[in-house]
Motif scaffolding. Sequence first.
Motif, mmCIF file in Angstrom:
data_model
loop_
_atom_site.group_PDB
_atom_site.id
_atom_site.type_symbol
_atom_site.label_atom_id
_atom_site.label_comp_id
_atom_site.label_asym_id
_atom_site.label_seq_id
_atom_site.Cartn_x
_atom_site.Cartn_y
_atom_site.Cartn_z
ATOM 1 N N UNK A 10 -1.790 -5.423 9.621
ATOM 2 C CA UNK A 10 -1.037 -6.480 8.940
ATOM 3 C C UNK A 10 -1.960 -7.468 8.235
ATOM 4 N N UNK A 11 -3.001 -7.940 8.937
ATOM 5 C CA UNK A 11 -3.916 -8.901 8.341
ATOM 6 C C UNK A 11 -4.589 -8.358 7.101
ATOM 7 N N UNK A 12 -5.056 -7.124 7.200
ATOM 8 C CA UNK A 12 -5.733 -6.507 6.056
ATOM 9 C C UNK A 12 -4.767 -6.334 4.883
ATOM 10 N N UNK A 13 -3.546 -5.911 5.179
ATOM 11 C CA UNK A 13 -2.558 -5.696 4.116
ATOM 12 C C UNK A 13 -2.221 -6.997 3.401
ATOM 13 N N UNK A 14 -2.070 -8.072 4.156
ATOM 14 C CA UNK A 14 -1.748 -9.364 3.544
ATOM 15 C C UNK A 14 -2.864 -9.826 2.605
ATOM 16 N N UNK A 15 -4.113 -9.612 3.000
ATOM 17 C CA UNK A 15 -5.234 -9.995 2.146
ATOM 18 C C UNK A 15 -5.264 -9.153 0.869
ATOM 19 N N UNK A 16 -4.970 -7.878 1.005
ATOM 20 C CA UNK A 16 -4.954 -7.008 -0.165
ATOM 21 C C UNK A 16 -3.833 -7.385 -1.127
ATOM 22 N N UNK A 17 -2.647 -7.641 -0.590
ATOM 23 C CA UNK A 17 -1.518 -8.038 -1.431
ATOM 24 C C UNK A 17 -1.829 -9.350 -2.153
ATOM 25 N N UNK A 18 -2.485 -10.281 -1.438
ATOM 26 C CA UNK A 18 -2.827 -11.567 -2.040
ATOM 27 C C UNK A 18 -3.816 -11.426 -3.187
ATOM 28 N N UNK A 19 -4.670 -10.413 -3.131
ATOM 29 C CA UNK A 19 -5.651 -10.193 -4.195
ATOM 30 C C UNK A 19 -5.029 -9.632 -5.465
ATOM 31 N N UNK A 20 -3.821 -9.093 -5.358
ATOM 32 C CA UNK A 20 -3.045 -8.576 -6.487
ATOM 33 C C UNK A 20 -3.796 -7.538 -7.338
ATOM 34 N N UNK A 21 -4.416 -6.538 -6.706
ATOM 35 C CA UNK A 21 -5.075 -5.501 -7.510
ATOM 36 C C UNK A 21 -4.045 -4.582 -8.169
ATOM 37 N N UNK A 22 -4.443 -3.991 -9.284
ATOM 38 C CA UNK A 22 -3.549 -3.043 -9.966
ATOM 39 C C UNK A 22 -3.310 -1.795 -9.112
ATOM 40 N N UNK A 23 -4.322 -1.409 -8.350
ATOM 41 C CA UNK A 23 -4.213 -0.236 -7.486
ATOM 42 C C UNK A 23 -4.955 -0.468 -6.190
ATOM 43 N N UNK A 24 -4.584 0.275 -5.162
ATOM 44 C CA UNK A 24 -5.272 0.208 -3.868
ATOM 45 C C UNK A 24 -5.578 1.622 -3.403
ATOM 46 N N UNK A 25 -6.820 1.822 -2.959
ATOM 47 C CA UNK A 25 -7.222 3.106 -2.392
ATOM 48 C C UNK A 25 -7.303 2.999 -0.881
ATOM 49 N N UNK A 26 -6.638 3.922 -0.191
ATOM 50 C CA UNK A 26 -6.755 4.056 1.256
ATOM 51 C C UNK A 26 -7.752 5.174 1.522
ATOM 52 N N UNK A 27 -8.848 4.851 2.184
ATOM 53 C CA UNK A 27 -9.893 5.848 2.446
ATOM 54 C C UNK A 27 -9.898 6.203 3.923
ATOM 55 N N UNK A 28 -9.092 7.176 4.267
ATOM 56 C CA UNK A 28 -9.009 7.661 5.636
ATOM 57 C C UNK A 28 -8.726 9.144 5.622
ATOM 58 N N UNK A 29 -8.411 9.684 6.782
ATOM 59 C CA UNK A 29 -8.114 11.115 6.862
ATOM 60 C C UNK A 29 -7.050 11.354 7.922
ATOM 61 N N UNK A 30 -6.231 12.377 7.693
ATOM 62 C CA UNK A 30 -5.189 12.707 8.648
ATOM 63 C C UNK A 30 -4.111 11.642 8.728
ATOM 64 N N UNK A 31 -3.300 11.699 9.774
ATOM 65 C CA UNK A 31 -2.133 10.822 9.880
ATOM 66 C C UNK A 31 -2.447 9.326 9.940
ATOM 67 N N UNK A 32 -3.639 8.881 10.379
ATOM 68 C CA UNK A 32 -3.894 7.437 10.357
ATOM 69 C C UNK A 32 -3.840 6.806 8.968
ATOM 70 N N UNK A 33 -3.858 7.606 7.903
ATOM 71 C CA UNK A 33 -3.765 7.027 6.560
ATOM 72 C C UNK A 33 -2.377 6.468 6.295
ATOM 73 N N UNK A 34 -1.387 6.892 7.085
ATOM 74 C CA UNK A 34 -0.015 6.425 6.876
ATOM 75 C C UNK A 34 0.150 4.956 7.243
ATOM 76 N N UNK A 35 -0.686 4.446 8.165
ATOM 77 C CA UNK A 35 -0.540 3.063 8.629
ATOM 78 C C UNK A 35 -0.724 2.047 7.505
ATOM 79 N N UNK A 36 -1.854 2.032 6.796
ATOM 80 C CA UNK A 36 -1.977 1.061 5.698
ATOM 81 C C UNK A 36 -1.017 1.353 4.544
ATOM 82 N N UNK A 37 -0.739 2.623 4.308
ATOM 83 C CA UNK A 37 0.193 2.989 3.251
ATOM 84 C C UNK A 37 1.564 2.336 3.505
ATOM 85 N N UNK A 38 2.074 2.494 4.715
ATOM 86 C CA UNK A 38 3.388 1.944 5.063
ATOM 87 C C UNK A 38 3.363 0.419 5.130
#
Length: 298
Positions: free
Chosen positions: A113-141
């Motif tokens: 949650x904390x990381x997502x809020x900071x990313x949303x506040x930065x207002x980037x045009x795109x966001x890359x999630x750099x993970x592997x397997x099912x844990x990538x769903x957490x930041x995506x969601x």
Amino acid sequence: VVVGSSVSPGSLAMVDVAGETRTPMISVAANARIVEPVEGAREWVFKTPQNDQLMADALADAMVKHGVKTLGFIGYNDAYGEGWLNVMTAAAEKRGIKMVAVERYARNDTSVTGQALKLVAAKPDGILVAGSGTPVALPQSELKSRGYKGIMYQTHGAANNDVLRVCGKDCNDMYLPAGPLLVADQLPDDNPVKKTALDYKTKYEAKYGPGTINTFGGHMWDAGLLIEAAIPAALATGAKPGTPEFRKALRDALEQVKELPVSQGVFNMSPTDHAGFDNRARVMVKVVDGKWTYQPDL
């Protein structure tokens, strides 16, 4: 032939073992450090997954076409995430895309949650999630639930049907680079990888059921195809299997594999390249209605 399977200190230690025993090793881990530079122990090591750089360039090119000028990043707080941050930052900056926010998370985290809020506040045009397997769903969601409206990107580590199952509708519209195997049946007939990719897909799903295919298994299959291509040349030297001479002959034969189509690309090994893939080893994919969809224009 020793086959290593993870991007970890243990897999890198296997490189030293391969060098010390002068045994050819084919790794199914992606990190370029396993085979670069081709010197010392790495003269005995090859790998089948695409280098992160190859995939980062595909992502950056897609971002340019999407009009992305600023990029956010959230990746694993380990070697995988660090490697991707480095290659993606370089690929993005080369194309005039600025990295404006960087966050980390652990593979076993249950909240970002904390990381997502900071990313949303930065207002980037795109966001890359750099993970592997099912844990990538957490930041995506989490990013979706926090109202992020920009373009979501993932690495080829997300190219797994379990990711779609866990992520559900939150994965819709995300983009990622992947080996051609992921969308083999959607490739044009003149694609040099389509035949071998479909061969593996057909055989695998005949045993384990429809929809069970994943790109990670394809890397192991491709290791087998590499060995199959190299053994006849090694035997032709007259060296006896099981001897140091045969292991050297097999290493040399692997290094000379040319234009070998496999499930993930076309191998062209050389004395300076023990990964052997070019742009034919990647496609861009978008998740549409919960399905991987080939994007030929990206």
